[in-house]
Design an enzyme around this catalytic site. Structure first.
Site, PDB file in Angstrom:
ATOM      1  N   LYS A  11      80.197   3.329  22.827  1.00  0.00           N
ATOM      2  CA  LYS A  11      79.329   2.812  21.761  1.00  0.00           C
ATOM      3  C   LYS A  11      79.931   1.562  21.108  1.00  0.00           C
ATOM      4  CE  LYS A  11      77.201   7.335  20.793  1.00  0.00           C
ATOM      5  NZ  LYS A  11      76.816   8.321  19.734  1.00  0.00           N
ATOM      6  N   TYR A  51      67.166   7.400  22.873  1.00  0.00           N
ATOM      7  CA  TYR A  51      67.340   8.516  21.932  1.00  0.00           C
ATOM      8  C   TYR A  51      65.998   9.078  21.452  1.00  0.00           C
ATOM      9  CZ  TYR A  51      72.456   8.184  21.417  1.00  0.00           C
ATOM     10  OH  TYR A  51      73.819   8.249  21.621  1.00  0.00           O
ATOM     11  N   ARG A  87      81.901  16.066  28.223  1.00  0.00           N
ATOM     12  CA  ARG A  87      81.721  16.521  26.834  1.00  0.00           C
ATOM     13  C   ARG A  87      83.044  17.053  26.265  1.00  0.00           C
ATOM     14  NH1 ARG A  87      76.650  15.438  24.400  1.00  0.00           N
ATOM     15  NH2 ARG A  87      77.129  17.185  23.046  1.00  0.00           N
ATOM     16  N   THR A  93      80.733  16.099  18.158  1.00  0.00           N
ATOM     17  CA  THR A  93      79.944  14.974  17.646  1.00  0.00           C
ATOM     18  C   THR A  93      80.582  14.371  16.393  1.00  0.00           C
ATOM     19  OG1 THR A  93      77.985  16.135  18.450  1.00  0.00           O
ATOM     20  CG2 THR A  93      77.616  14.304  16.936  1.00  0.00           C
ATOM     21  N   ARG A 104      86.824  11.320  20.726  1.00  0.00           N
ATOM     22  CA  ARG A 104      86.296  11.139  19.362  1.00  0.00           C
ATOM     23  C   ARG A 104      87.377  11.381  18.308  1.00  0.00           C
ATOM     24  NH1 ARG A 104      80.345  13.714  20.668  1.00  0.00           N
ATOM     25  NH2 ARG A 104      79.199  11.744  20.820  1.00  0.00           N
ATOM     26  N   ASN A 114      80.720   7.209  16.504  1.00  0.00           N
ATOM     27  CA  ASN A 114      81.533   8.253  17.148  1.00  0.00           C
ATOM     28  C   ASN A 114      81.918   7.922  18.589  1.00  0.00           C
ATOM     29  OD1 ASN A 114      79.072   8.774  18.271  1.00  0.00           O
ATOM     30  ND2 ASN A 114      78.951  10.905  17.630  1.00  0.00           N
ATOM     31  N   HIS A 117      78.897   8.371  23.994  1.00  0.00           N
ATOM     32  CA  HIS A 117      77.782   9.272  24.278  1.00  0.00           C
ATOM     33  C   HIS A 117      78.034   9.929  25.625  1.00  0.00           C
ATOM     34  CE1 HIS A 117      73.792  10.813  25.286  1.00  0.00           C
ATOM     35  NE2 HIS A 117      74.005  10.282  26.469  1.00  0.00           N
ATOM     36  N   GLU A 128      68.898  10.126  32.065  1.00  0.00           N
ATOM     37  CA  GLU A 128      69.655   9.046  31.419  1.00  0.00           C
ATOM     38  C   GLU A 128      70.256   8.100  32.457  1.00  0.00           C
ATOM     39  OE1 GLU A 128      70.771  11.592  27.401  1.00  0.00           O
ATOM     40  OE2 GLU A 128      72.386  10.937  28.726  1.00  0.00           O
TER      41      GLU A 128
HETATM   42  P1  RTP Z   1      75.479  11.722  21.868  1.00  0.00           P
HETATM   43  O1  RTP Z   1      74.069  12.134  22.227  1.00  0.00           O
HETATM   44  O2  RTP Z   1      75.550  10.360  21.252  1.00  0.00           O
HETATM   45  O3  RTP Z   1      76.416  11.912  23.028  1.00  0.00           O
HETATM   46  O4  RTP Z   1      76.050  12.706  20.758  1.00  0.00           O
HETATM   47  P2  RTP Z   1      75.934  14.274  20.735  1.00  0.00           P
HETATM   48  O5  RTP Z   1      75.226  14.799  21.943  1.00  0.00           O
HETATM   49  O6  RTP Z   1      77.325  14.799  20.467  1.00  0.00           O
HETATM   50  O7  RTP Z   1      75.051  14.498  19.435  1.00  0.00           O
HETATM   51  P3  RTP Z   1      73.451  14.531  19.290  1.00  0.00           P
HETATM   52  O8  RTP Z   1      73.090  15.778  18.576  1.00  0.00           O
HETATM   53  O9  RTP Z   1      72.789  14.250  20.612  1.00  0.00           O
HETATM   54  O10 RTP Z   1      73.169  13.317  18.310  1.00  0.00           O
HETATM   55  C1  RTP Z   1      73.116  11.986  18.776  1.00  0.00           C
HETATM   56  C2  RTP Z   1      73.879  11.099  17.818  1.00  0.00           C
HETATM   57  O11 RTP Z   1      73.216  11.081  16.556  1.00  0.00           O
HETATM   58  C3  RTP Z   1      74.170  11.034  15.515  1.00  0.00           C
HETATM   59  N1  RTP Z   1      74.010  12.188  14.641  1.00  0.00           N
HETATM   60  N2  RTP Z   1      74.060  12.103  13.350  1.00  0.00           N
HETATM   61  N3  RTP Z   1      74.038  12.689  10.580  1.00  0.00           N
HETATM   62  C4  RTP Z   1      73.884  13.668  11.463  1.00  0.00           C
HETATM   63  O12 RTP Z   1      73.722  14.822  11.133  1.00  0.00           O
HETATM   64  C5  RTP Z   1      73.887  13.327  12.875  1.00  0.00           C
HETATM   65  N4  RTP Z   1      73.709  14.184  13.856  1.00  0.00           N
HETATM   66  C6  RTP Z   1      73.797  13.454  14.996  1.00  0.00           C
HETATM   67  C7  RTP Z   1      75.545  11.060  16.130  1.00  0.00           C
HETATM   68  O13 RTP Z   1      76.044   9.732  16.144  1.00  0.00           O
HETATM   69  C8  RTP Z   1      75.310  11.579  17.537  1.00  0.00           C
HETATM   70  O14 RTP Z   1      76.258  11.071  18.438  1.00  0.00           O
HETATM   71 MG    MG Z   2      73.362  14.077  22.568  1.00  0.00          MG
END
Ligand code: RTP
Ligand code: MG
Length: 142
Positions: A11, A51, A87, A93, A104, A114, A117, A128
């Protein structure tokens, strides 16, 4: 265990910190092979499309704004159990909850910025990868 492919993005925060190589090293040392890669500046439309599953979430606009704040590096990682393995290497996250030694924990500043992705399952990995790469842009395992 099956050989899988997963989509990874370094990112804008991690690109700005100049840690692309360190993150690639984590993938390689972690048993994953980079089989496609591109640095790019995402458009708002590209980031929103990528997204789209989060479109209704309160953090969607901040997430998109962040993802277009600078260039990203997009890659396909291949290896045994690559989706879960990536992962694991990424960590939680929220970097405050990420295990020591994960990408991370070591390079992310906040839940928004963070660092990386990674696809979260076989279906999203397939979608994706196809979102960013044509089949012929993904190179066979060396
Ligand atoms: P990513 O998709 O980026 O790999 O991250 P992830 O699976 O660990 O998390 P995901 O639930 O898919 O959320 C995508 C991105 O959104 C942001 N986020 N912010 N403020 C919040 O509660 C929140 N929750 C998620 C994070 O930057 C996350 O990487
Ligand atoms: Mg995700």
């Amino acid at each position: 265990m099956a050989v899988e492919r997963t989509l990874s993005i370094i990112k804008p925060d991690a690109v700005a910190k100049n840690v692309i190589g360190e993150i690639y090293s984590r993938f390689e040392k972690g048993g994953l092979r980079i089989v496609a890669a591109r640095m790019m500046q995402l458009s708002r439309e590209q980031a929103e499309g990528f997204y789209a599953v989060h479109r209704e979430r309160p953090f969607f606009k901040d997430l998109v704004d962040f993802m277009i704040s600078g260039p990203v590096v997009v890659q396909v990682l291949e290896g045994e159990n690559a989706i879960a393995r990536n992962r694991e290497l990424m960590g939680a996250t929220n970097p405050k909850e990420a295990a020591a030694g994960t990408i991370r924990a070591d390079f992310a500043d906040s839940i928004d910025a963070n660092a990386v992705h990674g696809s979260d399952g076989p279906d999203t990995a397939r979608e994706e990868i196809a979102y960013f790469f044509k089949p012929e842009e993904v190179c066979a395992r060396g």
